[in-house]
Write a protein that holds these residues in place. Structure first.
Motif, PDB file in Angstrom:
ATOM      1  N   LEU A  45     -37.783  16.416  22.368  1.00 32.56           N
ATOM      2  CA  LEU A  45     -36.389  16.514  22.801  1.00 32.56           C
ATOM      3  C   LEU A  45     -35.735  15.143  22.832  1.00 32.56           C
ATOM      4  CD1 LEU A  45     -36.622  19.152  25.677  1.00 32.56           C
ATOM      5  CD2 LEU A  45     -35.591  19.460  23.432  1.00 32.56           C
TER       6      LEU A  45
ATOM      7  N   THR B 154     -32.763  14.418  20.334  1.00 29.75           N
ATOM      8  CA  THR B 154     -31.465  14.197  20.979  1.00 29.75           C
ATOM      9  C   THR B 154     -30.901  12.836  20.605  1.00 29.75           C
ATOM     10  OG1 THR B 154     -32.098  15.603  22.850  1.00 29.75           O
ATOM     11  CG2 THR B 154     -30.248  14.106  23.183  1.00 29.75           C
TER      12      THR B 154
ATOM     13  N   SER C  12     -37.070  22.993  20.242  1.00 30.04           N
ATOM     14  CA  SER C  12     -36.655  21.636  20.592  1.00 30.04           C
ATOM     15  C   SER C  12     -35.513  21.159  19.704  1.00 30.04           C
ATOM     16  CB  SER C  12     -37.847  20.682  20.483  1.00 30.04           C
ATOM     17  OG  SER C  12     -38.334  20.624  19.146  1.00 30.04           O
TER      18      SER C  12
ATOM     19  N   LEU D  60     -32.420  22.758  21.383  1.00 31.51           N
ATOM     20  CA  LEU D  60     -32.159  22.156  22.685  1.00 31.51           C
ATOM     21  C   LEU D  60     -31.644  20.731  22.541  1.00 31.51           C
ATOM     22  CD1 LEU D  60     -35.245  23.476  24.672  1.00 31.51           C
ATOM     23  CD2 LEU D  60     -32.857  24.097  25.067  1.00 31.51           C
TER      24      LEU D  60
ATOM     25  N   SER E 102     -28.037  20.829  21.507  1.00 34.00           N
ATOM     26  CA  SER E 102     -27.219  21.218  22.648  1.00 34.00           C
ATOM     27  C   SER E 102     -27.089  20.065  23.649  1.00 34.00           C
ATOM     28  CB  SER E 102     -27.828  22.444  23.330  1.00 34.00           C
ATOM     29  OG  SER E 102     -27.079  22.816  24.476  1.00 34.00           O
ATOM     30  N   ALA E 103     -28.186  19.340  23.894  1.00 36.85           N
ATOM     31  CA  ALA E 103     -28.151  18.215  24.830  1.00 36.85           C
ATOM     32  C   ALA E 103     -27.224  17.108  24.331  1.00 36.85           C
ATOM     33  CB  ALA E 103     -29.558  17.674  25.054  1.00 36.85           C
TER      34      ALA E 103
ATOM     35  N   TRP F 151     -24.244  28.672  24.137  1.00 36.32           N
ATOM     36  CA  TRP F 151     -25.416  29.132  23.393  1.00 36.32           C
ATOM     37  C   TRP F 151     -25.129  30.417  22.627  1.00 36.32           C
ATOM     38  CZ3 TRP F 151     -30.109  27.203  22.119  1.00 36.32           C
ATOM     39  CH2 TRP F 151     -30.467  25.992  22.711  1.00 36.32           C
TER      40      TRP F 151
ATOM     41  N   ALA G 229     -30.056  31.787  24.311  1.00 41.85           N
ATOM     42  CA  ALA G 229     -31.006  30.788  23.813  1.00 41.85           C
ATOM     43  C   ALA G 229     -32.258  31.455  23.252  1.00 41.85           C
ATOM     44  CB  ALA G 229     -31.372  29.813  24.925  1.00 41.85           C
TER      45      ALA G 229
END
Length: 276
Positions: free
Chosen positions: A27, A31, A123, A126, A129-130, A178, A265
């Motif tokens: 992540l 990210t 991951s 996520l 999205s992060a 989401w 999600a």
């Protein structure tokens, strides 16, 4: 001194195998990859800010007379009523950009490269999205500053109320976003994702309490707004900004948004796995 083959085989068997990166490491790396685009091209923040700012400017002027209609909260200016709703809707629309970017990466081969890597498919989603949550947080801060400077946004809750409303809007909007990521993972076509997500955005934003209070809606639309998960985030953010008792609204908004976001999600990860 030589080592015979059995000893070498035994040493190979006892040597620890290479360890894959954990989910948190995945992540963090993914990210950071998405955030580098934001750092290298700040125009992304400016471009994503224009839509909410234009919507805020237009609706505050077009529907300012709503503040004088029966059923509108007494003593509340329309701009103070509207800004929390725009913050929630802009957070949801940021996830639409995430969905479009995801489909583009599916088409240009970047996602295909992850097939050879020992990473958890979720991951990737996520991390996107992060990264867009960070971008959305910057957007919310700029929106508050510009709304105060240009439109006189002065909610009864003061600066703390405005910041609390922004935090609630960010949490609720990104959870609901989401829905768009799930659409992208199942459709996998940029043009079609934009069309379908646009259709989904319309009822989420306009069939809610974003622009008028619930008492001003027709009966059937009031029922639709009550079932709309975006309504709860808008209601909670507005209550915090206006300095009203908001604990029950905030808990309800976070619970509803988290439930919808978790379901979307799970659906997104399932759709994303189909191509890996």
């Amino acid at each position: 001194m030589t080592v015979d083959a059995p000893a070498q085989a035994a040493g190979a068997r006892t040597a620890p195998p290479p360890q894959d990166a954990g989910v948190w490491t995945q992540l963090r790396v993914l990210t950071g990859r998405s955030l580098r685009a934001l750092v290298l091209d700040p125009r992304l923040v400016v471009a994503s800010l224009l839509g909410p700012l234009l919507m805020l400017g237009m609706f505050s002027q077009l529907f300012g007379s709503v503040a004088r209609a029966p059923g509108f909260p007494p003593g509340v200016r329309y701009v103070d009523f509207l800004v929390p709703a725009i913050m929630v809707t802009s957070a949801m629309q940021a996830a639409l950009n995430t969905a479009v970017g995801l489909t583009q990466e599916m088409r240009n081969g970047i996602i295909a490269r992850f097939r050879s890597m020992p990473i958890w498919p979720g991951s990737v989603l996520l991390a996107r999205s992060a990264a867009d949550t960070v971008r959305c947080a910057l957007q919310q801060g700029l929106l508050l500053v510009l709304a105060a400077a240009l439109l006189g946004f002065r909610p009864a809750g003061g600066p703390l109320g405005a910041l609390g409303a922004a935090a609630l809007a960010l949490a609720a909007g990104c959870c609901l976003g989401w829905i768009f990521i799930a659409i992208a993972c199942w459709i996998r076509n940029t043009e079609l994702v934009q069309s379908v997500a646009g259709l989904a955005t319309f009822p989420l934003i306009f069939a809610s309490e974003a622009f008028v209070p619930a008492s001003a809606l027709p009966g059937w639309l009031r029922a639709v707004a009550a079932a709309n998960p975006a309504t709860y985030g808008i209601r909670a953010a507005r209550s915090v900004a206006l300095g009203e008792p908001a604990l029950a609204d905030a808990v309800t908004a976070l619970a509803v948004s988290a439930a919808v976001g978790a379901a979307a999600a799970a659906l997104a990860i399932k759709g994303f796995r189909r191509g890996l």
